[in-house]
Design a protein around this motif. Structure first.
Motif, PDB file in Angstrom:
ATOM      1  N   LEU A 166       0.455  -1.322  -0.629  1.00 17.23           N
ATOM      2  CA  LEU A 166      -0.164   0.077  -0.254  1.00 17.23           C
ATOM      3  C   LEU A 166       1.391   0.934  -0.048  1.00 17.23           C
ATOM      4  CD1 LEU A 166      -2.902  -0.753   2.438  1.00 17.23           C
ATOM      5  CD2 LEU A 166      -3.074  -1.665   0.434  1.00 17.23           C
ATOM      6  N   ILE A 167       0.153   2.426  -0.537  1.00 21.27           N
ATOM      7  CA  ILE A 167       0.991   4.087  -0.790  1.00 21.27           C
ATOM      8  C   ILE A 167       0.412   4.566   0.790  1.00 21.27           C
ATOM      9  CG2 ILE A 167       0.573   6.289  -1.221  1.00 21.27           C
ATOM     10  CD1 ILE A 167       0.155   4.562  -4.570  1.00 21.27           C
ATOM     11  N   THR A 168      -0.925   4.033   1.228  1.00 19.90           N
ATOM     12  CA  THR A 168      -1.741   4.238   2.197  1.00 19.90           C
ATOM     13  C   THR A 168      -0.858   3.418   3.665  1.00 19.90           C
ATOM     14  OG1 THR A 168      -3.722   4.919   1.579  1.00 19.90           O
ATOM     15  CG2 THR A 168      -4.097   4.967   4.227  1.00 19.90           C
ATOM     16  N   ASP A 169      -0.497   4.329   4.384  1.00 20.76           N
ATOM     17  CA  ASP A 169       0.388   4.008   6.082  1.00 20.76           C
ATOM     18  C   ASP A 169      -1.039   3.337   6.795  1.00 20.76           C
ATOM     19  OD1 ASP A 169       2.188   3.003   7.344  1.00 20.76           O
ATOM     20  OD2 ASP A 169       3.290   4.729   7.341  1.00 20.76           O
ATOM     21  N   LEU A 185      -4.502  12.937  -0.292  1.00 24.20           N
ATOM     22  CA  LEU A 185      -5.707  12.550   0.500  1.00 24.20           C
ATOM     23  C   LEU A 185      -5.609  10.889  -0.042  1.00 24.20           C
ATOM     24  CD1 LEU A 185      -7.726  15.147   0.422  1.00 24.20           C
ATOM     25  CD2 LEU A 185      -6.571  14.181   2.642  1.00 24.20           C
ATOM     26  N   SER A 186      -5.603  10.185   1.342  1.00 22.37           N
ATOM     27  CA  SER A 186      -5.468   8.749   0.721  1.00 22.37           C
ATOM     28  C   SER A 186      -6.201   7.787   1.375  1.00 22.37           C
ATOM     29  CB  SER A 186      -4.599   7.876   0.007  1.00 22.37           C
ATOM     30  OG  SER A 186      -4.156   8.059   1.638  1.00 22.37           O
ATOM     31  N   GLY A 196      -6.399   7.424  -4.258  1.00 24.86           N
ATOM     32  CA  GLY A 196      -5.975   8.543  -3.776  1.00 24.86           C
ATOM     33  C   GLY A 196      -5.712   9.553  -4.677  1.00 24.86           C
ATOM     34  N   VAL A 197      -5.787  10.953  -3.988  1.00 22.77           N
ATOM     35  CA  VAL A 197      -5.694  11.749  -4.458  1.00 22.77           C
ATOM     36  C   VAL A 197      -4.097  12.670  -3.979  1.00 22.77           C
ATOM     37  CG1 VAL A 197      -7.078  13.380  -4.100  1.00 22.77           C
ATOM     38  CG2 VAL A 197      -6.705  13.723  -5.919  1.00 22.77           C
TER      39      VAL A 197
END
Length: 265
Positions: A34-37, A188-189, A207-208
């Motif tokens: 994932l990119i989101t942590d 934001l994600s 996300g964006v």
């Protein structure tokens, strides 16, 4: 957003915007792929090593750029709620008529989980990080930023009946030797993670990112699907696919395949 790359960075603009936070994430302790942590930390004295491979295919205006990257990240648990980490990635960028390869910015940072409620399953964390400058030649090749850059991310993790959901909101600054190329980034994600079994997790990530540079703002949206297999409690194997598009004209579309290994010891 313009990035220096053989004096022509259009094909990399979408990837550069996406990478402004994605590269920080792959150089920190996000749950691969994932990119989101998430708010998870290693615990006092805990160690973690992450190695992954990513392949980007960026297409814009009838031309294609390919980027291969191998990030390596080491994380250490200072306390039960504070991690510190350092990471770097080797990259190869292939543009029609020219190539570049080398190491990107070394990223160092920390993650502090400052709130946790076990009853509600809610936790909060912040993650500041700094990117160490690369050489002038590597900056010109599009491999990194030539001045100290950084980002700050706010993280919320929430346990839910099917697993967990993670939210990120971040800001960052990319600084180059030529100040006209400097960019301010926002991110934001959200990433839901499904606990399929004791060994398997499935995940999505949406996300964006916005990047403001030279009076212009570029927006890039991404969506990811991924799977995580844990043969033991200390080892994860992960794969993911990411699709990114921006709002420039012509639009750039990026397809990314990633695979990685996480070892805790």
């Amino acid at each position: 957003m313009q990035r220096p790359f053989f004096k022509s960075s259009r094909l990399l603009s979408s990837a550069a915007l996406f990478a402004a936070f994605a590269a920080f994430s792959t150089s920190s302790s996000a749950l691969q792929p994932l990119i989101t942590d998430d708010t998870g930390t290693q615990g006092e004295g805990g160690n973690q090593l992450e190695v992954s491979y990513g392949r980007d295919r960026i297409r814009a205006g009838g031309e294609t750029t390919r980027v291969h990257s191998v990030p390596v990240v080491y994380t250490y648990g200072l306390t039960e709620t504070v991690d510190v980490y350092a990471g770097i990635a080797y990259q190869r960028i292939r543009v029609p008529g020219d190539d570049a390869s080398g190491f990107s910015n070394t990223v160092v940072g920390a993650k502090w989980r400052f709130f946790e409620n076990e009853d509600s399953g809610t936790s909060l964390a912040i993650k500041p990080e700094i990117a160490v400058p690369v050489s002038k030649q590597r900056e010109e090749d599009g491999l990194g930023t030539g001045k100290i850059s950084g980002a700050l991310t706010f993280i919320l993790s929430q346990d839910v009946p099917f697993g967990s959901v993670h939210f990120n909101a971040g800001v960052g600054r990319d600084r180059f030797r030529t100040s006209d190329d400097n960019a301010t980034n926002k991110h934001l994600s959200v990433a839901p993670v499904w606990d399929i079994s004791e060994q398997w997790k499935l995940a999505a990530d949406f996300g964006v990112d916005w990047s403001h540079s030279g009076g212009d703002t570029v927006r890039a949206k991404y969506a990811e699907i991924g799977a995580i297999y844990s043969p033991s409690k200390d080892l994860d194997l992960a794969v993911g696919f990411i699709r990114t598009t921006d709002d420039e004209s012509p639009k750039a579309r990026t397809n990314t395949w990633t695979a990685g290994l996480t070892w805790r010891f």
